[in-house]
Structures are given as C-alpha cells and as structure tokens.
Design a protein around this motif. Structure first.
Motif, PDB file in Angstrom:
ATOM      1  N   LYS A 147       0.836  -1.200   0.000  1.00 17.18           N
ATOM      2  CA  LYS A 147       0.000   0.000   0.000  1.00 17.18           C
ATOM      3  C   LYS A 147       0.866   1.243   0.000  1.00 17.18           C
ATOM      4  O   LYS A 147       2.038   1.200   0.362  1.00 17.18           O
ATOM      5  CB  LYS A 147      -0.980   0.000   1.166  1.00 17.18           C
ATOM      6  N   ARG A 148       0.267   2.336  -0.416  1.00 13.91           N
ATOM      7  CA  ARG A 148       0.937   3.631  -0.407  1.00 13.91           C
ATOM      8  C   ARG A 148       0.817   4.230   0.992  1.00 13.91           C
ATOM      9  O   ARG A 148      -0.198   4.079   1.655  1.00 13.91           O
ATOM     10  CB  ARG A 148       0.317   4.577  -1.432  1.00 13.91           C
ATOM     11  N   ALA A 149       1.849   4.944   1.415  1.00 16.51           N
ATOM     12  CA  ALA A 149       1.849   5.546   2.750  1.00 16.51           C
ATOM     13  C   ALA A 149       1.060   6.850   2.789  1.00 16.51           C
ATOM     14  O   ALA A 149       0.430   7.173   3.794  1.00 16.51           O
ATOM     15  CB  ALA A 149       3.276   5.791   3.219  1.00 16.51           C
ATOM     16  N   THR A 150       1.095   7.614   1.684  1.00 16.62           N
ATOM     17  CA  THR A 150       0.408   8.906   1.642  1.00 16.62           C
ATOM     18  C   THR A 150      -0.301   9.057   0.297  1.00 16.62           C
ATOM     19  O   THR A 150       0.002   8.327  -0.659  1.00 16.62           O
ATOM     20  CB  THR A 150       1.398  10.087   1.799  1.00 16.62           C
ATOM     21  N   THR A 151      -1.199  10.017   0.207  1.00 15.97           N
ATOM     22  CA  THR A 151      -1.925  10.240  -1.048  1.00 15.97           C
ATOM     23  C   THR A 151      -1.004  10.704  -2.161  1.00 15.97           C
ATOM     24  O   THR A 151      -1.323  10.557  -3.327  1.00 15.97           O
ATOM     25  CB  THR A 151      -3.051  11.277  -0.864  1.00 15.97           C
ATOM     26  N   ASP A 190       4.409   0.258  -0.840  1.00 17.51           N
ATOM     27  CA  ASP A 190       5.367  -0.432   0.013  1.00 17.51           C
ATOM     28  C   ASP A 190       5.079  -1.921   0.046  1.00 17.51           C
ATOM     29  O   ASP A 190       3.926  -2.345   0.217  1.00 17.51           O
ATOM     30  CB  ASP A 190       5.313   0.119   1.436  1.00 17.51           C
ATOM     31  N   PHE A 191       6.142  -2.721  -0.125  1.00 17.33           N
ATOM     32  CA  PHE A 191       6.078  -4.165   0.055  1.00 17.33           C
ATOM     33  C   PHE A 191       6.644  -4.465   1.436  1.00 17.33           C
ATOM     34  O   PHE A 191       7.690  -3.929   1.808  1.00 17.33           O
ATOM     35  CB  PHE A 191       6.907  -4.889  -1.017  1.00 17.33           C
ATOM     36  N   TYR A 192       5.956  -5.314   2.196  1.00 18.88           N
ATOM     37  CA  TYR A 192       6.300  -5.575   3.582  1.00 18.88           C
ATOM     38  C   TYR A 192       6.944  -6.958   3.730  1.00 18.88           C
ATOM     39  O   TYR A 192       6.515  -7.925   3.083  1.00 18.88           O
ATOM     40  CB  TYR A 192       5.055  -5.482   4.457  1.00 18.88           C
ATOM     41  N   ALA A 193       7.924  -7.035   4.607  1.00 18.70           N
ATOM     42  CA  ALA A 193       8.596  -8.313   4.867  1.00 18.70           C
ATOM     43  C   ALA A 193       7.592  -9.292   5.464  1.00 18.70           C
ATOM     44  O   ALA A 193       6.910  -8.967   6.439  1.00 18.70           O
ATOM     45  CB  ALA A 193       9.763  -8.104   5.824  1.00 18.70           C
ATOM     46  N   PRO A 194       7.494 -10.507   4.899  1.00 18.96           N
ATOM     47  CA  PRO A 194       6.545 -11.478   5.432  1.00 18.96           C
ATOM     48  C   PRO A 194       6.983 -12.067   6.779  1.00 18.96           C
ATOM     49  O   PRO A 194       6.162 -12.637   7.495  1.00 18.96           O
ATOM     50  CB  PRO A 194       6.477 -12.562   4.363  1.00 18.96           C
ATOM     51  N   GLN A 239       9.591  -1.133  -2.688  1.00 18.80           N
ATOM     52  CA  GLN A 239       8.429  -0.386  -3.153  1.00 18.80           C
ATOM     53  C   GLN A 239       8.208  -0.652  -4.629  1.00 18.80           C
ATOM     54  O   GLN A 239       9.156  -0.879  -5.375  1.00 18.80           O
ATOM     55  CB  GLN A 239       8.586   1.106  -2.876  1.00 18.80           C
ATOM     56  N   GLY A 240       6.955  -0.666  -5.012  1.00 21.35           N
ATOM     57  CA  GLY A 240       6.602  -0.897  -6.399  1.00 21.35           C
ATOM     58  C   GLY A 240       5.886   0.309  -6.974  1.00 21.35           C
ATOM     59  O   GLY A 240       5.038   0.911  -6.306  1.00 21.35           O
ATOM     60  N   ILE A 241       6.249   0.665  -8.213  1.00 18.78           N
ATOM     61  CA  ILE A 241       5.646   1.808  -8.886  1.00 18.78           C
ATOM     62  C   ILE A 241       5.086   1.341 -10.224  1.00 18.78           C
ATOM     63  O   ILE A 241       5.798   0.711 -11.017  1.00 18.78           O
ATOM     64  CB  ILE A 241       6.681   2.932  -9.097  1.00 18.78           C
TER      65      ILE A 241
END
Length: 170
Positions: free
Chosen positions: A40-44, A50-54, A142-144
């Motif tokens: 998910k994105r942190a801000t608008t 953001d990709f989170y460590a599993p 992070q993915g764009i």
C-alpha cells in the motif's frame, strides 16, 4: 488517478513451495502466510506501494536473500510494475536489488507460479560484519506502476511461463 492494478495473495500452496526453497529453517509457514500485508501507499502523494517483509529477515554483508512476498499483481495491459528497494535501506545499509530494478509485466500474473513476486536483495556495505535486520511487517521494497509503449512494427507473440529470465530468447 487511473486505477490499473490489483494486488492479491498467491495461494498458500504456492507460497509454501517458494518459502521452503529460501527459508527451510522457518517451519511455521502458515503463520508467515497469514501475516502477509498487502502493498500500500503511505500517503496520497506517494508513487510507490510499500512491500512488507513477510517475516523477520537478515541480510549479511556480501550476501543475498530471495524473498517470496506472497503477493501477485493483476495489471492492465500497457502498464508495468517496477520494484525498487526502500530508499532508507539503500542509504543506510547499501541494500540493493540484485537485478537493479524488478520488472513485473502484466502477463506474469498468469504464470505457472501464479505470478508470485519474489524480490532478491543484497547488502553491499563496506562495513565488516554488517548485518541488516528487517522486521516482519516492515517495508523493505516499493513498487511503482508505469505505462509503457511498443514500437509500430512490434510483432511479439510469445507466451510467458515463469519469472526471472523466462522471456529471454534462446
């Protein structure tokens, strides 16, 4: 903003297979799978998801770690998802992607591995004995999403089946 993609979890069976290859010492794979957070994105105003460590991860100086994220992405045609390390990890620890930028094509979603996004990171610091610890649930990449074009004379007709290097002509 144009909405062009959807993140999903891969099946538990796919995640388990990929996780065991890379982290055989971690036996509670179901708990890892259940704790996966969707990107998910942190801000608008953020471009990156953001990709989170599993799970808790460690990357030693001069070593690489291949991280099965448990995530796949359904992407509209004409778009690509580019993966980068989180900038703070790069600045503080010289963490980098082994392939410099991860490219997730729209047709990867239908691959035999369910389009499982795997991210390989290395620690290229000069500090002896340096170990980077990434807590489970914290952002590490992070993915764009970006649009792309093709040439007027494009005649691609191949069908993808796989990830790393799967579309290279033989």
């Amino acid at each position: 903003m144009e909405k062009i993609a959807l993140f999903e979890k891969v099946s538990f069976e796919q995640f388990e297979q990929d996780w065991k290859k890379n982290f055989p010492e971690n036996t509670d794979i179901k708990a890892v799978y259940d704790s996966i957070k969707m990107p998910k994105r942190a801000t608008t105003g953020s471009a990156g998801y953001d990709f989170y460590a599993p799970a808790d991860l460690k990357i030693e100086k001069g070593k690489s770690v291949l991280i099965p994220t448990g995530i796949r992405s359904k992407i509209n045609d004409g778009w690509v998802l580019k993966i980068y390390p989180r900038s703070g990890l790069g600045f503080k620890h010289r963490i980098q992607l082994d392939n410099t930028v991860g490219i997730i094509d729209a047709d990867y979603y239908n691959s035999s591995n369910e389009g499982h996004i795997m991210i390989k990171l290395s620690c290229d610091t000069h500090d002896e004995g340096h170990i980077v610890e990434i807590a489970g649930g914290s952002g590490f990449a992070q993915g764009i999403f970006l649009p792309f074009g093709i040439t007027f004379d494009d005649d691609a007709d191949g069908v993808r089946n796989g990830g790393f290097g799967s579309t290279t002509s033989k």
